[in-house]
Design an enzyme around this catalytic site. Structure first.
Site, PDB file in Angstrom:
ATOM      1  N   LYS A 201      51.782  22.006  59.689  1.00  0.00           N
ATOM      2  CA  LYS A 201      51.546  22.138  61.040  1.00  0.00           C
ATOM      3  C   LYS A 201      49.769  22.481  60.858  1.00  0.00           C
ATOM      4  O   LYS A 201      49.607  23.516  60.151  1.00  0.00           O
ATOM      5  CB  LYS A 201      52.375  23.207  61.649  1.00  0.00           C
ATOM      6  CG  LYS A 201      51.800  23.455  62.947  1.00  0.00           C
ATOM      7  CD  LYS A 201      52.532  24.715  63.407  1.00  0.00           C
ATOM      8  CE  LYS A 201      52.109  25.365  64.719  1.00  0.00           C
ATOM      9  NZ  LYS A 201      52.840  26.577  65.155  1.00  0.00           N
TER      10      LYS A 201
ATOM     11  N   ASP B 154      45.594  28.923  68.419  1.00  0.00           N
ATOM     12  CA  ASP B 154      46.566  28.720  69.171  1.00  0.00           C
ATOM     13  C   ASP B 154      46.598  29.746  70.102  1.00  0.00           C
ATOM     14  O   ASP B 154      46.866  30.796  69.905  1.00  0.00           O
ATOM     15  CB  ASP B 154      47.931  28.712  68.638  1.00  0.00           C
ATOM     16  CG  ASP B 154      49.165  28.583  69.424  1.00  0.00           C
ATOM     17  OD1 ASP B 154      48.865  27.952  70.515  1.00  0.00           O
ATOM     18  OD2 ASP B 154      50.182  28.736  69.282  1.00  0.00           O
TER      19      ASP B 154
ATOM     20  N   LYS C 173      49.117  33.255  75.645  1.00  0.00           N
ATOM     21  CA  LYS C 173      49.808  34.244  74.878  1.00  0.00           C
ATOM     22  C   LYS C 173      49.036  35.707  75.271  1.00  0.00           C
ATOM     23  O   LYS C 173      47.705  35.642  75.849  1.00  0.00           O
ATOM     24  CB  LYS C 173      49.434  34.180  73.272  1.00  0.00           C
ATOM     25  CG  LYS C 173      50.140  32.933  72.531  1.00  0.00           C
ATOM     26  CD  LYS C 173      49.558  32.983  71.215  1.00  0.00           C
ATOM     27  CE  LYS C 173      50.319  31.764  70.442  1.00  0.00           C
ATOM     28  NZ  LYS C 173      51.638  32.012  69.947  1.00  0.00           N
TER      29      LYS C 173
ATOM     30  N   ASP D 214      47.416  29.538  62.295  1.00  0.00           N
ATOM     31  CA  ASP D 214      48.441  28.864  62.948  1.00  0.00           C
ATOM     32  C   ASP D 214      48.196  27.367  62.019  1.00  0.00           C
ATOM     33  O   ASP D 214      49.216  26.317  62.549  1.00  0.00           O
ATOM     34  CB  ASP D 214      48.345  28.720  64.240  1.00  0.00           C
ATOM     35  CG  ASP D 214      49.938  28.419  64.865  1.00  0.00           C
ATOM     36  OD1 ASP D 214      50.889  28.771  64.038  1.00  0.00           O
ATOM     37  OD2 ASP D 214      49.862  27.829  65.937  1.00  0.00           O
TER      38      ASP D 214
ATOM     39  N   ASP E 149      52.935  26.745  74.555  1.00  0.00           N
ATOM     40  CA  ASP E 149      53.005  27.600  73.632  1.00  0.00           C
ATOM     41  C   ASP E 149      53.887  27.032  72.410  1.00  0.00           C
ATOM     42  O   ASP E 149      54.160  27.708  71.382  1.00  0.00           O
ATOM     43  CB  ASP E 149      53.160  29.088  73.838  1.00  0.00           C
ATOM     44  CG  ASP E 149      52.748  29.818  72.573  1.00  0.00           C
ATOM     45  OD1 ASP E 149      52.054  29.594  71.696  1.00  0.00           O
ATOM     46  OD2 ASP E 149      53.060  30.971  72.550  1.00  0.00           O
TER      47      ASP E 149
ATOM     48  N   GLU F 164      53.890  24.223  71.036  1.00  0.00           N
ATOM     49  CA  GLU F 164      53.176  23.126  70.478  1.00  0.00           C
ATOM     50  C   GLU F 164      53.194  22.625  69.122  1.00  0.00           C
ATOM     51  O   GLU F 164      53.130  21.400  69.153  1.00  0.00           O
ATOM     52  CB  GLU F 164      51.908  23.388  70.984  1.00  0.00           C
ATOM     53  CG  GLU F 164      51.007  23.953  69.931  1.00  0.00           C
ATOM     54  CD  GLU F 164      51.246  25.438  69.212  1.00  0.00           C
ATOM     55  OE1 GLU F 164      51.317  25.784  68.073  1.00  0.00           O
ATOM     56  OE2 GLU F 164      52.115  26.512  70.139  1.00  0.00           O
TER      57      GLU F 164
ATOM     58  N   ARG G 290      55.858  22.160  67.037  1.00  0.00           N
ATOM     59  CA  ARG G 290      56.809  21.207  66.878  1.00  0.00           C
ATOM     60  C   ARG G 290      56.355  19.673  67.492  1.00  0.00           C
ATOM     61  O   ARG G 290      56.857  18.613  67.103  1.00  0.00           O
ATOM     62  CB  ARG G 290      58.043  21.554  67.705  1.00  0.00           C
ATOM     63  CG  ARG G 290      58.098  21.781  69.284  1.00  0.00           C
ATOM     64  CD  ARG G 290      59.267  22.598  69.617  1.00  0.00           C
ATOM     65  NE  ARG G 290      58.898  23.970  69.228  1.00  0.00           N
ATOM     66  CZ  ARG G 290      59.970  24.912  69.492  1.00  0.00           C
ATOM     67  NH1 ARG G 290      61.118  24.777  70.060  1.00  0.00           N
ATOM     68  NH2 ARG G 290      59.598  26.284  69.160  1.00  0.00           N
TER      69      ARG G 290
END
Length: 500
Positions: free
Chosen positions: A264, A269, A276, A287, A346, A348, A350
């Protein structure tokens, strides 16, 4: 990259007698009645007429894990200082590789600014001592106007008593290369998001690929749109810095198994429209830790010439809110045709991973290893130092066991069938989250599994906690990016190369 120069010397007795090092390092074990000298300390003890353990005990040394005590040698040894580092308590009468690794890391951190140190921990476990020293010496100072103490410049290791000089050199090379690869990942993770975004990550990856004889391909936003990578485009649509998908591959002339790596790469993020909280959002520069890990791992495979075809697929995007950002309620058509209803922007990671997994599977790998900072639920379930490992049962258990052996700490987790129904969508093939917070780490793994072919052996490693260390350094772990799970992926690749 800050890696001290690491080299082998003669046996312990000859090396200590001839050393021009600033410091001699020994290990001590925590005994019932005070510190006990570990193997490798015999020569130093003889120089102190057999009283070294008592002298160290007088100075407060106990042998507790990572405790460091410095002692002037007063001419008894060529080096001016002796450093004793605690290994902790023996386990079943032995000292583990992880104890050596952490002790070596603690010693390296204590020796910042030292030009050269002679290390005798190697007689316990050369590989662990080299890894621990190189990683413990790590410092990321790229953005500091004042660099502070320079890292440990050099460390020499006594040849272990067992094995041949050729074997020792091979061990030194492998351990150094693995540590260097971890540091590649750490440097990427620690680079701030104003300098590390999809296009600049791709540029760095290209340079690494060219330097190590790797095949390299990058898909920009135009190609991603033409080929239908709806997950990556959806997540990256809110940023002025568009997404990328990288493919970096090591293909030796005589390859055995074929291994796909997926990581990933959310370079920052914010949570997107499902924003968030501001507290702790700065940590989301990390991230992209999974992307950094798989890039470093394919570089490692090339450097150590693993007889495997290893290909890293790296989806890169920046998840930001704007007028062009994807929304809760959107339906995305993923690469390969499946549709996903977005209930939370959030969740995201996956989405970009699903696209990359489908693309990786098109090449018919024997194994697929995916790693990501995927869920806060991983931290809730397993804490900050233990990764959650999911996937094909046998391979999952194999990888979790290897992670525990490397000291990176993985724990096998299930993918319960009954949780799949919670991802049912009223509009699409599936939703990206459930309507509840239970089993969040497992549900994310189930979501990814929807994009893995049934006959493909695969594993998902959730490193949301272990990939980034927020507190004071310990052992060989610095503050910031840790490089987890690069060492574990290296060990898994080596295991596949050996056993298939």
């Amino acid at each position: 990259m800050t890696v001290p120069k690491l080299a082998l010397t003669e046996n312990t007795e000859a090396a200590v007698g001839k050393t021009r090092a600033d410091v001699v390092v020994i290990g001590i074990v925590q005994g019932a009645d005070g510190p006990v000298l570990a193997a490798g300390a015999e020569v130093a003890d003889a120089a102190f007429d057999g009283t070294l353990a008592d002298v160290l005990g007088t100075l407060g040394a106990t042998g507790k894990a990572e405790q460091v005590v410095k002692l002037p040698t007063l001419g008894k040894l060529p080096a001016g200082v002796l450093l004793a580092v605690g290994l902790g308590k023996q386990q079943d009468g032995t000292v583990t590789a992880e104890q050596v690794r952490r002790a070596a890391g603690a010693a390296a951190r204590a020796l910042a600014g030292t030009d050269r140190a002679f290390v005798t921990l190697s007689v316990l476990d050369l590989h662990a001592a080299v890894e621990g020293t190189a990683l413990g010496a790590y410092a990321f100072t790229e953005y500091r106007s004042e660099k502070g103490d320079s890292p440990l410049a050099r460390a020499d290791f006594a040849n272990p008593a067992e094995g041949t000089a050729r074997e020792h050199k091979a061990t030194l090379k492998a351990a150094t290369t693995i540590a260097e690869s971890v540091i590649i990942a750490r440097d990427l993770i620690n680079t701030p998001p104003n300098d590390l975004f999809p296009a600049s990550f791709a540029d760095r990856a290209k340079k690494l690929a060219e330097a190590n004889g790797l095949d390299f391909e990058v898909l920009d936003e135009k190609v991603l749109k033409r080929k239908g990578f709806g997950g990556i485009l959806g997540v990256g649509g809110g940023s002025t810095r568009p997404p990328r998908l990288l493919r970096v591959s090591w293909k030796p002339a005589k390859a055995g198994k074929k291994v796909a790596l997926v990581g990933k790469g959310i370079t920052f993020d914010s949570g997107g429209i499902s924003l968030k909280p501001s507290a702790g959002m700065d940590d989301m520069t990390s991230d992209m830790s999974g992307a950094a890990a798989v890039l470093a791992s394919v570089v490692l495979a090339a450097k150590l010439k693993y007889p495997l075809e290893v290909t890293a697929h790296i989806p890169l995007a920046e998840n930001l809110p704007s007028g062009s950002a994807y929304r809760p309620g959107d339906v995305l058509t993923m690469y390969g045709g499946k549709t996903v209803e977005v209930l939370n922007t959030d969740a995201e990671g996956r989405l970009v991973l699903a696209d990359a997994i489908v693309r990786a599977a098109e090449e018919d790998p024997d194994y697929l290893i995916e790693t990501s900072t995927l869920t806060g639920a991983q931290v809730v379930s397993l804490g900050n130092r233990t990764a959650g490992v999911m996937g094909t049962d046998e391979f999952r258990d194999r990888v979790a066991g290897i992670m525990q052996a490397t000291g990176e700490g993985g724990w096998a987790m299930p993918l319960p069938e009954e949780l799949r129904a919670d991802l049912d969508s009223r509009l699409a093939d599936l939703a990206n989250v459930t309507s509840h917070r239970w089993g969040g780490m497992l549900v994310a793994g189930i979501f990814l599994g929807e994009f893995v072919p049934e006959d493909l052996t695969w594993v998902h490693i959730d490193v949301a906690g272990p990939s980034y260390h927020k507190n004071a350094p310990y052992g060989y772990t610095a503050k910031g990016g840790t490089g987890v799970p690069v060492r574990s992926i290296a060990a898994v690749l080596a295991d596949i190369a050996t056993h298939g």
